[in-house]
Design an enzyme around this catalytic site. Structure first.
Site, mmCIF file in Angstrom:
data_model
loop_
_atom_site.group_PDB
_atom_site.id
_atom_site.type_symbol
_atom_site.label_atom_id
_atom_site.label_comp_id
_atom_site.label_asym_id
_atom_site.label_seq_id
_atom_site.Cartn_x
_atom_site.Cartn_y
_atom_site.Cartn_z
ATOM 1 N N LYS A 79 -0.398 -3.190 1.877
ATOM 2 C CA LYS A 79 -0.326 -2.391 3.105
ATOM 3 C C LYS A 79 -0.200 -3.313 4.317
ATOM 4 O O LYS A 79 -0.852 -4.369 4.370
ATOM 5 C CB LYS A 79 -1.583 -1.515 3.214
ATOM 6 C CG LYS A 79 -1.564 -0.512 4.365
ATOM 7 C CD LYS A 79 -2.792 0.378 4.308
ATOM 8 C CE LYS A 79 -2.856 1.362 5.469
ATOM 9 N NZ LYS A 79 -4.054 2.217 5.408
ATOM 10 N N SER A 154 -3.365 7.062 5.842
ATOM 11 C CA SER A 154 -2.402 6.173 6.465
ATOM 12 C C SER A 154 -1.678 5.256 5.477
ATOM 13 O O SER A 154 -0.668 4.663 5.807
ATOM 14 C CB SER A 154 -3.109 5.320 7.517
ATOM 15 O OG SER A 154 -4.095 4.494 6.914
ATOM 16 N N SER A 178 -7.713 7.386 3.703
ATOM 17 C CA SER A 178 -6.353 6.829 3.787
ATOM 18 C C SER A 178 -5.823 6.212 2.508
ATOM 19 O O SER A 178 -4.650 5.852 2.443
ATOM 20 C CB SER A 178 -6.279 5.798 4.920
ATOM 21 O OG SER A 178 -6.291 6.440 6.161
#
Length: 485
Positions: A79, A154, A178
């Protein structure tokens, strides 16, 4: 079976036994990526071609190794809010668009020690603030099951990449759901470890008392494999816990007879789609048939979790994001007449609408005259939520809930109503507030879109979560299903 359809553990076994070369594995995923990535856009920085070259070097290295680490030569995505030395780390924000960190996050160091290969930095909601990946400053990632829908957020880029089969595993971060929410939307496994289990050193901070790094994988066993690598005390992170790390793979394949699974009534409330409710409860019934004991529990204060979370998280964000001022690194406005104008214009131009909204919410909550009424009260509610969980865990070993109130929504559907967007995290935020481990696993489909079952565990008891989740997974074939197949 195509290599890109195999799990991380299966690929590891093939590479360790030298039946397959790292280059063959990476090239299989690169081919898959060339077909799918242009449609879903999961990478902010796509390193697939570099990964292919790196894998060829690993082919030569492997011949000289006496023992081969389990992740050697295997592709993993990261990420884009996790620091990678020499590789752009943007947090999907204009503010850090050209930022190249001079150091690796601890989790990345640990993966490097294993000899992993990074395939790219995945897209996210800017500074991890969002539930749909629509708040990225660059582009919206699409759900691999339906390109007109969001992948969640996210960690939407990580979940979409794993869900689409362009990488076998990825790292995400979870502040209020997330990892678990996008895992549910994309039909994969997402594990949020106990707060302190995995070092946060090198994770760009959103809300420091809530953030946690964790794996997004195709199978539960793969999550256990990654947890073995990334867990443990880190002297560079004062919040990482000095707890012994068990062999998480030893929980895979264990029986669940006698394990008590709690069903919290507050998580099956109005607003939960009836089909999601039925799918999740059917999954619990399957576990009951296998010898698990089902116990109804009540956790009355968890209904206040979303309100308390949206005071605490923005307050910490307001404090953490004060460092982005155009002075030391990151974006700086082109035209300004004095220091104050440079600060305000930089922040106005560098941050997106959602980040600004949360900074303002947080700054207000922390301001003099409102601190006691908002922030302090929210922290007291947080303590009550934790106590509710601890009371429930007196009676049960794990809790089972839906991961999300509905399946993935359409792109643009909730962007005009931030409150509706915030409610996407209604079943996940309480886990972060209490610092507990939680996992989302696929448990069915609604209208062709994946549904997630969330299991919540006692502090530092990821093992039992993995045990129950894996037992459920092997009774079903959801992990073998790929979009468009």
């Amino acid at each position: 079976m195509s290599l890109w359809k195999k799990s991380l553990k299966e690929l590891s076994d093939l590479v360790v036994s030298k039946e397959v070369k790292p280059s063959e594995v990476v090239e299989a995923f690169a081919d898959r990526s060339s077909q799918i990535e242009p449609h879903i856009k999961s990478y902010v920085t796509d390193l697939t071609q570099q990964a292919v070259e790196e894998a060829k070097k690993k082919d030569e290295e492997i011949a000289k190794l006496e023992s081969i680490p389990p992740l050697f030569g295997l592709p993993v995505a990261v990420k884009d809010n996790i620091s990678t030395k020499g590789i752009r780390t943007t947090c999907s924000s204009k503010m850090l668009e050209n930022y190249i960190p001079p150091f690796d996050a601890t989790v990345v160091e640990k993966l490097k020690h294993q000899g992993y290969i990074i395939t790219g930095k995945t897209n996210l909601d800017e500074f991890a603030m969002g539930s749909s990946t629509e708040n990225s400053a660059f582009f919206t990632t699409k759900n691999p099951w339906d390109y007109s829908r969001v992948p969640g957020g996210s960690s939407g880029g990580s979940a979409a990449a794993v869900g689409a089969g362009i990488v076998p595993a990825a790292l995400g971060s979870d502040t209020g759901g997330s990892i678990r929410q996008p895992a549910a939307f994309c039909g994969v496994v997402g594990l949020k470890p106990t707060y302190g289990r995995v070092s946060r050193y090198g994770l760009v901070a959103f809300a420091s008392s809530l953030d946690q790094i964790g794996p997004i994988t195709r199978t539960v066993e793969d999550s256990a494999l990654l947890m073995n690598v990334i867990s443990g005390k880190d002297p560079r992170d004062s919040t990482s816990a000095d707890k012994e790390v068990p062999d998480f793979l030893s929980y895979i394949g264990k029986e669940i007879k006698g394990i008590k699974i709690g069903i919290p009534e507050e998580f099956f409330v109005e607003g939960l789609d009836s089909q999601i409710k039925e799918t999740v409860l059917n999954a619990v019934k399957q576990l009951e048939k296998e010898g698990a004991e089902i116990v109804q529990v009540s956790m009355p204060t968890t209904k206040y979790a979303i309100e308390a979370y949206y005071i605490i998280a923005p307050s910490e964000a307001s404090s953490n994001l004060a460092r982005y001022d155009g002075v030391r690194y990151g974006y700086r406005t082109a035209e300004y007449s004095d220091l104050e104008e440079m600060y305000s214009k930089t922040r106005d131009e560098g941050f997106g609408a959602e980040v600004k909204r949360r900074i303002m919410l947080g700054t207000y909550s922390l301001s003099s005259g409102y601190y006691d009424a908002y922030y302090l009260k929210a922290q007291k509610v947080r303590t009550l939520i934790y106590q509710d969980f601890m009371d429930a865990f007196q009676k049960v070993d794990v809790l089972a809930t839906p991961t999300t109130p509905d399946v993935a929504f359409k792109i643009g559907e909730k962007t005009e109503d931030p409150v509706q967007m915030y409610l996407s995290d209604i079943f996940t935020v309480s886990v972060n507030m209490a610092g507990l481990p939680g996992i989302s696993i696929p448990c069915g489909f609604k209208d062709g879109l994946p549904v997630g079952l969330q299991l919540i565990g006692k502090p530092f008891d990821e093992g039992t979560l993995l045990q129950v989740a894996h037992y459920y997974e092997r009774m079903n074939d959801f992990y073998k299903m790929f979009p468009g197949e």
